[in-house]
Motif scaffolding. Structure first.
Motif, PDB file in Angstrom:
ATOM      1  N   GLY A  43      -0.019  83.574   8.602  1.00 10.63           N
ATOM      2  CA  GLY A  43      -0.280  84.340   7.386  1.00 10.63           C
ATOM      3  C   GLY A  43      -1.391  85.349   7.560  1.00 10.63           C
ATOM      4  N   SER A  44      -1.836  85.518   8.793  1.00 11.67           N
ATOM      5  CA  SER A  44      -3.005  86.377   8.970  1.00 11.67           C
ATOM      6  C   SER A  44      -2.608  87.785   9.382  1.00 11.67           C
ATOM      7  CB  SER A  44      -3.935  85.759  10.012  1.00 11.67           C
ATOM      8  OG  SER A  44      -3.279  85.752  11.254  1.00 11.67           O
ATOM      9  N   VAL A  80      -6.614  90.034   5.719  1.00 11.73           N
ATOM     10  CA  VAL A  80      -5.472  89.844   4.802  1.00 11.73           C
ATOM     11  C   VAL A  80      -5.817  90.447   3.441  1.00 11.73           C
ATOM     12  CG1 VAL A  80      -4.004  88.163   3.644  1.00 11.73           C
ATOM     13  CG2 VAL A  80      -4.754  87.742   5.969  1.00 11.73           C
ATOM     14  N   ILE A  81      -7.046  90.191   2.981  1.00 13.45           N
ATOM     15  CA  ILE A  81      -7.475  90.747   1.690  1.00 13.45           C
ATOM     16  C   ILE A  81      -7.499  92.266   1.767  1.00 13.45           C
ATOM     17  CG2 ILE A  81      -9.359  90.862   0.015  1.00 13.45           C
ATOM     18  CD1 ILE A  81     -10.140  88.017   0.944  1.00 13.45           C
ATOM     19  N   ASP A 132     -10.121  85.432   6.227  1.00 10.24           N
ATOM     20  CA  ASP A 132      -9.047  86.047   5.434  1.00 10.24           C
ATOM     21  C   ASP A 132      -9.347  87.503   5.117  1.00 10.24           C
ATOM     22  OD1 ASP A 132      -8.077  83.197   3.351  1.00 10.24           O
ATOM     23  OD2 ASP A 132      -7.304  83.956   5.264  1.00 10.24           O
ATOM     24  N   VAL A 169       3.667  82.900   1.100  1.00 10.58           N
ATOM     25  CA  VAL A 169       3.460  82.837   2.555  1.00 10.58           C
ATOM     26  C   VAL A 169       3.062  81.413   2.952  1.00 10.58           C
ATOM     27  CG1 VAL A 169       1.955  83.565   4.446  1.00 10.58           C
ATOM     28  CG2 VAL A 169       2.879  85.272   2.883  1.00 10.58           C
ATOM     29  N   ARG A 224      -1.738  78.516  10.510  1.00 11.69           N
ATOM     30  CA  ARG A 224      -2.290  79.373   9.447  1.00 11.69           C
ATOM     31  C   ARG A 224      -2.285  80.836   9.865  1.00 11.69           C
ATOM     32  NH1 ARG A 224      -5.225  81.908   5.959  1.00 11.69           N
ATOM     33  NH2 ARG A 224      -6.369  80.781   4.330  1.00 11.69           N
TER      34      ARG A 224
END
Lengths: 876, 121
Positions: free
Chosen positions: A633-634, A707-708, A704, A494, A630
């Motif tokens: 990618g979230s 995302v995690i 993040d 990503v 950024r």
């Protein structure tokens, strides 16, 4: 037992056997012997005297002053010479040594050393995966010096690349361009190969080929190939160059100048060709979601065509001897979906058959194929290959060289020689020897002006030795670790795709502005230092200079190696760990003292401080741009809240499962059940850890965090294919597998309780999947998932399908016709049917068989031997 | 690892060539077992750059993860690196690694940075 090591060395090192050529050659006993050697070699490892796993902990053996009897590295291809040589070199570097005392530290470090040594990419590889499982065996405390063996099981994707690269046919290279590539560098080296073969037309022949590659230049490769027998001769020479393109529609282009000669019988006549050619080929990037790749090429040729008709009568349209000139063009494509592949090509040839420059004939070629694999049992694939070809020659002048007409048999002619892409331009009917399917009338073995052929080949693996042993595949740690590595790969990919977005270019532009200011500050520093300022000013500037240089270097490096990590390091930093590089610079500048005794110097320092303020302002702007890009990618936590809310139920279900798992001792009659329970426990633990990570990250201050959380939800419910399964799927699967073993132990009620929870788990998993399917994804996220999905498919093939050695009976059926018929009894559809056996070594398939001529005409043979050698394209 | 399950040693490594074909990054994890209940993790990072047509190792570094970090190391095994951890690798760790002479195997600052990767957000 055959000395397989010497046997394999003799056969492989000297490359004395025929390897793939464009015209397949029939070998008889060499390959049968070779395959027997490989079979013997695969099992001719040094047999352990007492093959027992040591049951105590590692520290027990260190405390007991055990010595290392042997250090053994086991890998599926350990019998190959180059791999053995690599062992010897690596073994000498290991901290664990034979004859010395065993320590836990040396054992662990040896394991990690092997990971590093085998994990290094070879030239041409883009991805390599390594898994190592160590174990201590044959622990013997009865001797004066207690001894043990340290065995390291090593599995890498490198061995597969190495083996298939030995036998790789040029036409296969592009179709496998997405798979891990060739292992060894062959630049600036002449690589000779000698080969031999047999077919009924050429009889026994001997040949040699060599190639020379260099780095750079318009033409960087030269190939020479020549073979001959008492009945035939072939020679080919080419100079070629190529280029790969990183962006744009075209991914690969290749150009070639060549010369070709052949003199092959087509009983009862003989065909001779001599051709000089200039060629250009290309391939597009993958288009769409089904792996569609288009290939195209053109060839301009000149030379001559001769046919020694040896008393055969001719039709007026057949020209025995003629100058040859032609322009050839082709367009083809491949598409893949799962284990299915389609290819289709159209070729057009505009030809001249005389001294004058004119169009004497036009040839049309259609070549199509379909292949599919089923996996009724793991490592026992059923393969079906279908092929359909057709051709037509039109000529208003009637002048068609005999050698350009269509001759069929069990070897097919390529439409354009030298191209990586094969367009088959003659009928395939395996019950006829090469070129002998050629009669269009009585006494007219002159080939046809049109043809159709259809072929079916079915092969079912009946005996196999898997490339990756079952105990590795079934090790839950493999599936769990692979899932983790693949998840990490998604995130890395990503970030990589984010750097290709237009928004990222805006970030780079802002950094260029920052770099301009840094350059000004640099000049100001030099100017100040030239005026001999006070020492504290000098110290302050020198302190700032290092950080300034680091920041400038980092910005410049982004031009050639753009990555998000460097951008973050420059403008954002890592909270609590590392401030941004620009903040380091501005902080250093702030520490430079003013000099009130020197107004001029003070003014210059004021300028530096002013520039630092501008730097900070630009940093804020760059930071904002970084956060925008950024965010591609979230994940919005609202999008996964519904899934996260189900985790309470999931956690309870997993707890219930854990409570109902029977505790059984290892060994004894319960061993099978205990083994399955161990695996079930591993996946239940991994699932619970994933649930905990989702819950903690949903409420985390970490940007993040969502995302995690989503990553862990995907690990729970989706996975990356059978080799890295969804954690919840694995739990259900092992519960299902426990039914019989627990019934044998009269633990049916425990199983029923587990099964009930497995049902709950299934429903929860389906709900999680539905929710995740609705989470919107940015373009970089979609591309990354697609790329990693391919990796998952490759791993699926490696773990569930790939065999080190396999044997498959083969059934063949062919139907072909050439025309137009000139006399009665000719031009009809002809049929061939036969069987054989296929020996497979990893992805190299060698097929031997015989096909019978079902509607045989007078003077024709009963059938023909069939031989083919192909690379199975498993990693599409 | 589950409290009642035996430590099982393994190593996994994934190596990737960057799209520009000029840098290779390898990241791997080794779990060794001191005894049946005590795992020990090694996190490894290797950076190789293309120099004069061939890839050369710039730094190979082994970092031992202390026992207190086990849950975080276990998370690395089970879920892989997060985007922030990858950025930390690409950023400060790579920057530090590139400054070191080729073949360096021991740099305290780089070791410290690599251990910090488990705490990156």
């Amino acid at each position: 037992m055959i000395s397989s090591h010497k046997c394999a060395r003799a056969l492989l090192r000297g490359r004395s056997l025929s390897v793939i050529n464009r015209r397949p050659k029939l070998l008889l006993f060499g390959y049968a012997l070779w395959c027997a050697c490989l079979y013997a070699g695969a099992f001719a490892q040094v047999p352990p005297a007492a093959d027992s796993v040591c049951s105590q902990s590692n520290s027990f053996y260190e405390d007991g002053h055990f010595k290392v009897r042997r250090v053994v590295i086991q890998t599926p291809l350990g019998f190959l010479d180059s791999v053995q040589e690599q062992f010897a070199a690596i073994k000498s570097k290991l901290p664990l040594k034979e004859g010395e005392g065993f320590t836990v530290a040396s054992y662990i470090l040896a394991q990690d050393k092997l990971r590093a040594e085998y994990g290094a990419l070879s030239p041409g590889e883009r991805v390599r995966l390594v898994y190592i499982a160590p174990e201590l065996k044959n622990c013997d405390s009865t001797t004066a010096d207690p001894m043990l063996d340290a065995v390291f099981h090593v599995f890498t994707t490198e061995a597969i690349s190495y083996l298939t690269s030995i036998f790789e046919n040029q036409p296969d290279k592009i179709t496998r361009s997405l798979a891990p590539g060739a292992a060894s560098s062959d630049e600036n080296r002449i690589l000779p190969q000698i080969y031999t073969g047999y077919n009924a037309s050429r009889q026994m022949f001997l040949g040699a080929r060599t190639s020379f590659k260099s780095n750079g230049g318009l033409f960087n490769k030269m190939d020479i190939d020549a073979s001959g027998s008492s009945q035939s001769a072939e020679a080919e020479m080419g100079l070629s160059g190529s280029r790969d393109f990183r962006t744009g529609l075209i991914s690969h282009a290749e150009w070639r100048l060549g010369y070709q000669y052949s003199n092959i019988p087509a009983s009862p006549i003989r065909l001779k060709e001599a051709t000089v050619l200039a060629q250009l080929f290309g391939a597009t990037r993958q288009l769409g979601g089904n792996g569609l790749i288009l290939r195209f090429g053109t060839s301009v040729e000149g030379g001559n065509r001769q046919a020694d008709l040896e008393g055969a009568s001719t039709a007026t349209s057949a020209v025995a001897n003629a100058r040859h000139g032609a322009i050839k063009m082709y367009l083809g494509g491949t598409a893949n979906r799962g284990k299915q592949a389609w290819t289709a090509s159209y070729g057009l040839q505009i030809g001249q058959a005389g001294e004058d420059v004119r169009v004497d004939y036009i040839k049309h070629i259609l070549d199509s194929a379909y292949s599919v694999r089923w996996l009724p049992r793991e490592h026992m694939p059923l393969r079906l290959d279908l092929q359909f070809n057709a051709g037509l020659i039109q000529s208003s002048s009637g002048r068609i060289p005999v050698a350009e007409r269509f001759f069929g048999g069990n070897a097919q002619e390529d439409f354009i020689q030298g191209s990586d892409w094969r367009v088959r331009s003659s009928p395939l009917i395996r019950s006829f020897p090469q070129n002998r399917f050629n009669r269009v009338g009585a006494g007219l073995p002159i080939g046809g002006k049109n043809f159709v052929s259809a072929n079916i080949t079915i092969a079912q693996t009946v005996w196999n030795h898997p490339a990756v042993p079952d105990d590795v595949i079934n090790d839950p740690q493999i599936g769990i670790s692979l899932g983790g590595e693949l998840s990490g790969s998604v995130q890395a990919t990503v970030l990589s795709y984010i750097t290709e977005t237009p928004k990222f270019k805006d970030v780079i532009k802002k950094l260029d502005d920052i770099n301009s200011i840094l350059a000004q500050v640099d000049d100001e520093f030099k100017a100040i230092l030239s005026k001999n300022p006070p020492q504290d000013v000098v110290d302050g500037i020198e302190g700032a200079q290092d950080d300034l240089d680091d920041t400038k270097d980092a910005i410049v490096a982004l031009k050639t190696s753009p990555d998000m990590g460097q951008v973050r390091a420059i403008v954002v930093g890592f909270e609590g760990l590392s401030p941004s590089l620009i903040e380091n610079v501005t902080s250093d500048i702030a520490d430079i003292p003013a000099d009130s005794t020197n107004a001029d110097l003070d003014a210059q320092l004021e300028k530096v401080h002013s520039d630092a303020a501008r730097l900070e302002s630009l940093r804020s702007e760059a930071q904002k741009l970084y956060k925008e890009v950024r965010s591609l990618g979230s994940v919005d936590p609202k999008d996964i809240k519904e899934a996260a809310d189900k985790l309470g139920d999931l956690s309870k279900t997993l707890d219930e499962i854990r409570k109902h798992i029977p505790q059984l001792p290892a060994g004894g009659p319960e061993e099978k059940a205990a083994g399955l329970i161990g695996k079930l426990n591993a996946f239940v633990s991994a699932s619970m850890n994933a649930v905990n990570r989702v819950q903690s990250n949903m409420n985390s201050s970490d940007p993040d965090g969502p995302v995690i959380a989503k990553t862990n939800l995907e690990l729970l419910s989706e996975g990356y294919g059978p080799s890295a399964p969804a954690l919840l799927s694995a739990v259900q699967s092992y519960i299902g597998d426990l039914r019989s073993p627990l019934a044998e132990l009269h633990l049916e009620s425990e199983w029923e309780a587990l099964n009930a929870q497995a049902g709950q788990l299934k429903n929860l998993q389906a709900a999680l999947r539905d929710t995740l399917a609705r989470v919107p994804m940015s373009e970089p996220q979609k591309k990354a998932r697609s790329d990693v999905a391919y990796t998952g498919r490759v791993l699926d093939v490696v773990f569930r399908e790939l065999n080190l050695i396999a044997v498959s009976p083969v059934v063949m059926f062919d139907a072909a016709r050439i025309g137009p018929k000139i006399s009665t009894g000719f031009g009809n559809m002809r049929y061939g049917m036969g069987g054989g056996v296929r020996f497979s070594l990893v992805t190299l398939d060698v097929t031997l068989g015989y096909s019978f001529n079902l509607n045989r005409h007078q003077g024709e043979g009963r059938g023909a031997f069939v031989f083919s050698m192909d690379i199975a394209d498993l990693f599409r | 690892m589950a409290a009642n399950s035996k430590c099982k040693p393994f190593s996994v490594n994934l190596a990737v060539l960057a799209l520009n074909n000029k840098r290779q990054v390898s990241f791997g994890i080794t779990r060794g077992c001191i005894d049946d209940k005590t795992p020990f993790y090694l996190i490894n990072f290797v950076l190789r750059d293309k120099v004069d047509g061939g890839f050369q190792d710039r730094v190979k570094l082994d970092v031992r993860v202390g026992d207190t970090n086990n849950p975080k190391a276990q998370a690395l095994v089970e879920q892989g690196l997060t985007m922030s951890q990858i950025e930390f690798l690409q950023g400060p760790i790579t920057t530090r690694a590139k400054k070191l002479p080729p073949g360096t195997t021991d740099d305290p600052k780089l070791k410290d940075l690599t251990e910090k990767i488990l705490d990156v957000k």
